[in-house]
Design a protein around this motif. Sequence first.
Motif, short mmCIF file in Angstrom:
data_model
loop_
_atom_site.label_atom_id
_atom_site.label_comp_id
_atom_site.label_asym_id
_atom_site.label_seq_id
_atom_site.Cartn_x
_atom_site.Cartn_y
_atom_site.Cartn_z
N UNK A 1 41.59 33.43 45.80
CA UNK A 1 41.49 34.89 45.77
C UNK A 1 41.02 35.41 44.43
N UNK A 2 41.01 34.56 43.41
CA UNK A 2 40.53 34.95 42.10
C UNK A 2 41.65 35.39 41.17
N UNK A 3 41.40 35.24 39.87
CA UNK A 3 42.34 35.69 38.86
C UNK A 3 41.53 36.37 37.75
N UNK A 4 42.03 37.52 37.30
CA UNK A 4 41.29 38.32 36.32
C UNK A 4 41.50 37.77 34.92
N UNK A 5 40.40 37.62 34.20
CA UNK A 5 40.44 37.26 32.78
C UNK A 5 39.74 38.38 32.01
N UNK A 6 40.45 38.96 31.07
CA UNK A 6 39.90 40.04 30.27
C UNK A 6 40.01 39.65 28.80
#
Length: 123
Positions: A115-120
């Motif tokens: 589902x994806x994971x956010x990297x900022x």
Amino acid sequence: QVQLVESGGGLVQAGGSLRLSCAASGRTFSSYAMGWFRQAPGKEREFVARITWTGAGTYYADSVKGRFAISRDNAKNTVYLQMNSLKPEDTAVYYCAADRTYSGSNYLEYDYWGQGTQVTVSS
């Protein structure tokens, strides 16, 4: 069939590190080549890194070579992406992908996705 769940994303300052994990269901994890891809807003999904079925082969996009490292633990059904020296341009949603017959860099060829994971990465 395999189900993938990513974790480990977050907010980090430029120059920092993160380690992403992708846990796979099923008993045949070692039969799947694994890849990490990312997608920034308004951009196409792009290849980041991939690893062959046994882990003997690893490949990277030029933009992350020398900073990122992909690895897998077939006993734990998990693939990792260690990300060091992060840059603001690394900001994206990171996805892991799996395929039983394809181990290349074309995201269109991978059958299974998390589902994806956010990297900022802040400057």
